[in-house]
Design a protein around this motif. Structure first.
Motif, PDB file in Angstrom:
ATOM      1  N   UNK A 306      14.014 -32.549  -9.104  1.00  9.72           N
ATOM      2  CA  UNK A 306      14.821 -33.744  -8.813  1.00  9.72           C
ATOM      3  C   UNK A 306      15.011 -33.961  -7.316  1.00  9.72           C
ATOM      4  N   UNK A 307      14.564 -33.004  -6.487  1.00 14.18           N
ATOM      5  CA  UNK A 307      14.716 -33.126  -5.037  1.00 14.18           C
ATOM      6  C   UNK A 307      13.365 -33.373  -4.377  1.00 14.18           C
ATOM      7  N   UNK A 312      14.540 -29.840   0.190  1.00 18.83           N
ATOM      8  CA  UNK A 312      14.867 -28.605  -0.535  1.00 18.83           C
ATOM      9  C   UNK A 312      15.422 -27.505   0.371  1.00 18.83           C
ATOM     10  N   UNK A 313      15.169 -27.604   1.657  1.00 16.23           N
ATOM     11  CA  UNK A 313      15.789 -26.713   2.624  1.00 16.23           C
ATOM     12  C   UNK A 313      15.671 -25.246   2.272  1.00 16.23           C
ATOM     13  N   UNK A 324      13.891 -18.650   7.238  1.00 18.29           N
ATOM     14  CA  UNK A 324      14.625 -17.421   6.945  1.00 18.29           C
ATOM     15  C   UNK A 324      15.448 -16.998   8.156  1.00 18.29           C
ATOM     16  N   UNK A 325      14.869 -17.110   9.346  1.00 19.01           N
ATOM     17  CA  UNK A 325      15.598 -16.723  10.559  1.00 19.01           C
ATOM     18  C   UNK A 325      16.745 -17.698  10.841  1.00 19.01           C
ATOM     19  N   UNK A 326      16.556 -18.970  10.557  1.00 21.01           N
ATOM     20  CA  UNK A 326      17.642 -19.938  10.710  1.00 21.01           C
ATOM     21  C   UNK A 326      18.791 -19.610   9.760  1.00 21.01           C
ATOM     22  N   UNK A 327      18.455 -19.296   8.531  1.00 21.23           N
ATOM     23  CA  UNK A 327      19.473 -18.948   7.543  1.00 21.23           C
ATOM     24  C   UNK A 327      20.202 -17.664   7.943  1.00 21.23           C
ATOM     25  N   UNK A 328      19.455 -16.670   8.440  1.00 18.70           N
ATOM     26  CA  UNK A 328      20.067 -15.418   8.880  1.00 18.70           C
ATOM     27  C   UNK A 328      21.023 -15.666  10.049  1.00 18.70           C
ATOM     28  N   UNK A 329      20.612 -16.515  11.006  1.00 17.15           N
ATOM     29  CA  UNK A 329      21.467 -16.805  12.159  1.00 17.15           C
ATOM     30  C   UNK A 329      22.740 -17.522  11.732  1.00 17.15           C
ATOM     31  N   UNK A 330      22.594 -18.468  10.803  1.00 18.16           N
ATOM     32  CA  UNK A 330      23.769 -19.190  10.316  1.00 18.16           C
ATOM     33  C   UNK A 330      24.730 -18.238   9.601  1.00 18.16           C
TER      34      UNK A 330
END
Length: 337
Positions: A306-307, A312-313, A324-330
């Motif tokens: 549906x996306x 989907x990010x 993955x690195x962006x998510x880890x930093x956040x």
């Protein structure tokens, strides 16, 4: 220890058959005699002294971390009585000194336990590395050597898959499926021998009055008895108790994971879950459980139909290294608040 169902075993015609055999396999398997032609296996079949000399010839010389258990511990690597420490002494020693101590214990009716665990093969034993490697193409495992006399390692799990090559002596693995965790009576997470939480049950003499649910784990247990040259395929997350059966034993493990290291260690997610979720009221825990099942455990490709793909990010599977690195930093920034 009660009798358990044996792990299935096979014999292969060549090393080339190994990788296709275990690709995607989710249950343990013993491959009989796969490493029987390796030099250290042949040395051990000659004698313990010959095997020890082969180890020394391949040894770089850096001190190894060795463990000493007093005879009254009967080889069981465990806690002290107060469970605020352990029942062994540990220190860095030259391999020759470790082997000397080990051989001094041979023949004693009540021998002390001598043990060297998880020692990087390439760094400490470069002279053995080239001739003692499983020829895997799809994965690049870490190879670690273990040696000692008749010691027992409490049931624990490892995140990576493992191909454990029994090189010298005999070992018995008692295995429990991951879903048996609730029946194994796991000790403290903060303090554990080897750094990995262990079962508090003595597998040689289980106290079912104190640990009654262990009877269910026993019913589900599998046993692998390894002779020199045998290999055990141990899938990720299976609990395993390891008993060295002879006065001199050498094991070589090959560990690898299915996902790249940049995705992090799942244990970190467990620790964060304990921090953020465990103390919530049960209704809220169940609500979060439903979210975890939806987003993490039960997802499949159709869930995101549906996306648009570009929207989907972080739910994109597999997650690439940049995201993955962006998510880890956040996450790191949020944990600091």
């Amino acid at each position: 220890m009660s009798a358990h169902t044996p792990v299935p075993s096979v014999t292969l015609g060549s090393m080339a058959e190994l990788e296709p055999l275990i690709q995607g396999r989710e249950t343990p398997l013993v491959i009989r005699g796969l490493c029987r032609d390796w030099p250290l296996v042949k040395a051990g079949l000659g004698s313990d002294d010959v095997a020890a000399q082969a180890l020394l010839e391949g040894y770089r010389g850096d001190p190894v971390i060795a463990y000493y258990l007093p005879p009254e511990q009967k080889g069981r690597v465990f806690y002290n009585e107060a469970m605020d420490g352990f029942n062994y002494q540990a220190g860095k020693l030259p391999l020759g000194k470790v082997l000397q101590t080990l051989f001094e214990q041979q023949g004693k009716p009540e021998a002390a336990g001598v043990y060297v665990g998880s020692t990087d093969l390439d760094h400490y034993f470069p002279g053995l590395s080239a001739q003692h490697r499983l020829p895997l193409q799809r994965v690049r495992p870490m190879a670690h050597l273990w040696l000692g006399n008749q010691v027992r390692i409490a049931a624990h799990f490892d995140f990576p898959h493992n191909l454990a090559c029994n090189l010298v002596g005999r070992r018995t693995f008692t295995l429990f499926p991951p879903e048996q965790v609730g029946n194994l009576y796991i000790g403290p997470m903060e303090l554990a021998p080897g750094g990995q939480p262990i079962s508090l049950v003595d597998m040689d003499a289980p106290d079912l009055a104190r640990f009654p649910k262990f009877a269910q784990a026993q019913a589900a247990a599998l046993t692998a008895e390894l002779a020199p040259g045998d290999v055990l395929y141990l899938p990720s997350m299976w609990w395993h108790h390891v008993r060295s059966e002879t006065q001199f034993n050498v094991l070589l493990t090959h560990w690898w994971r299915d996902t790249p290291a940049y995705l992090g260690r799942p244990n970190n997610a467990l620790l964060h879950g304990i921090l953020a979720l465990r103390s919530l009221p049960k209704a809220q825990r169940m609500a979060w459980k439903a979210l975890f099942e939806h987003y993490v455990f039960d997802h499949d490709e159709g869930d995101l139909a549906h996306l648009p793909e570009g929207a989907r990010g972080m739910l994109t599977t597999p997650l690439d290294e940049l995201n993955a690195r962006k998510l880890r930093a956040d996450l790191t920034n949020k944990l600091k608040r």
